[in-house]
Design an enzyme around this catalytic site. Sequence first.
Site, PDB file in Angstrom:
ATOM      1  N   SER A 108      51.121  41.721  38.144  1.00  0.00           N
ATOM      2  CA  SER A 108      52.093  40.691  38.478  1.00  0.00           C
ATOM      3  C   SER A 108      53.471  41.040  37.903  1.00  0.00           C
ATOM      4  O   SER A 108      53.996  42.122  38.193  1.00  0.00           O
ATOM      5  CB  SER A 108      51.573  39.331  38.003  1.00  0.00           C
ATOM      6  OG  SER A 108      52.273  38.273  38.610  1.00  0.00           O
ATOM      7  N   ASP A 135      48.187  36.564  49.131  1.00  0.00           N
ATOM      8  CA  ASP A 135      49.107  36.493  47.996  1.00  0.00           C
ATOM      9  C   ASP A 135      50.524  36.474  48.534  1.00  0.00           C
ATOM     10  O   ASP A 135      50.883  37.328  49.355  1.00  0.00           O
ATOM     11  CB  ASP A 135      48.880  37.725  47.106  1.00  0.00           C
ATOM     12  CG  ASP A 135      49.743  37.737  45.844  1.00  0.00           C
ATOM     13  OD1 ASP A 135      50.666  36.929  45.729  1.00  0.00           O
ATOM     14  OD2 ASP A 135      49.475  38.591  44.983  1.00  0.00           O
ATOM     15  N   HIS A 181      46.174  35.950  44.425  1.00  0.00           N
ATOM     16  CA  HIS A 181      46.853  36.495  43.251  1.00  0.00           C
ATOM     17  C   HIS A 181      46.056  36.180  41.981  1.00  0.00           C
ATOM     18  O   HIS A 181      45.482  35.120  41.847  1.00  0.00           O
ATOM     19  CB  HIS A 181      48.249  35.862  43.152  1.00  0.00           C
ATOM     20  CG  HIS A 181      49.139  36.506  42.147  1.00  0.00           C
ATOM     21  ND1 HIS A 181      49.825  37.664  42.391  1.00  0.00           N
ATOM     22  CD2 HIS A 181      49.439  36.150  40.875  1.00  0.00           C
ATOM     23  CE1 HIS A 181      50.525  37.998  41.327  1.00  0.00           C
ATOM     24  NE2 HIS A 181      50.306  37.093  40.391  1.00  0.00           N
TER      25      HIS A 181
END
Length: 340
Positions: free
Chosen positions: A177, A279, A309
């Site tokens: 991320s 995502d 995600h």
Amino acid sequence: MALAEPDPGRAPEPPERRPDLNPRMRDLLVRIERAGRPPLPSLGVEGARLAYARGAEILDLPRAPLDRVEDLLLPMRDGQRIAARLYAHGPCAGLRPALLFLHGGGYVLGDLESHDSLCRQLALRSAAAVLALDYRRAPEHRFPTAVNDALDALAWLGREADTLGLDPQRLAVGGDSAGGTLAAVCAIVARTDARGRPADPALPALRLQMLIYPVCGRLRHTASYAAYRRDHLLSDTTLDWFFDHYAAPAEREDWRFAPLLAPEMRGAAPLWMGLAACDPLHDDALAHAQALQAAGVPTRLRVWPGVVHDFVKMGRALPEALQAHAEAAEALRLAFGLAP
């Protein structure tokens, strides 16, 4: 990459009615929704950090016992020293290759504890060392502090690797991320030319960049952002909250915020990228992988369908997380020339 304007009026679809999710992911999201946890932005920074810390390892695998877990303090360019943690396991003839790992959490959340289980899995499965960095978070430390901390840690690792029993010639950078974004920036700054000369002599050459669903662009006009911004664990409201704490609007034009905007990628380390299909970050990350490939960077891309995600930290519930652990570790072994 398809473009689409987000639809501000569309109501979120309940997880149980989303055919794009696989059954395990769908059931897990239904349970999370029924738990009624408040959105992170509604809790304020400290409340969100506490909630994230409490939930970070609920779905993670138990922390694997390793031969070596060592807490360190690394010097930064402004004279501060920040925490890091070194993981290693198993025998190693000579110096051990190492991955600098940068955790996710939107630049606001996350720390060494929230990603301890994941770092242990990477060290356990790859036989490489993993150096996790507790880079400074927003809003106390806004852009580009986290970028500078990541670059300083990479430079330190290149200088000091052998004192830790690590190989300065076999280093990689990675993260998930927001940490994947920081890793992508490190890989671009640490690129080399055709003769192997570094663009930044302070940084070591890298064998691999390992990016797990990174934030690579500005998101707003991608099909994945339109499709998933309101439905799952990473919403547009949460993304805006993270970004507002981290960087001013004008700073978001800086390629160190959105590495897809980088003017030069040629000579960056080979890429292994793992993405979740469901995502909002997917399309910009895919475009970044394509841009690296177009710049001549060897690229391996793996997209897991039906998951959202942060799935990599859900190893207790999702077999896809275990697959991602194994494939990321394999990419490290291949990059470092380690036996399976």
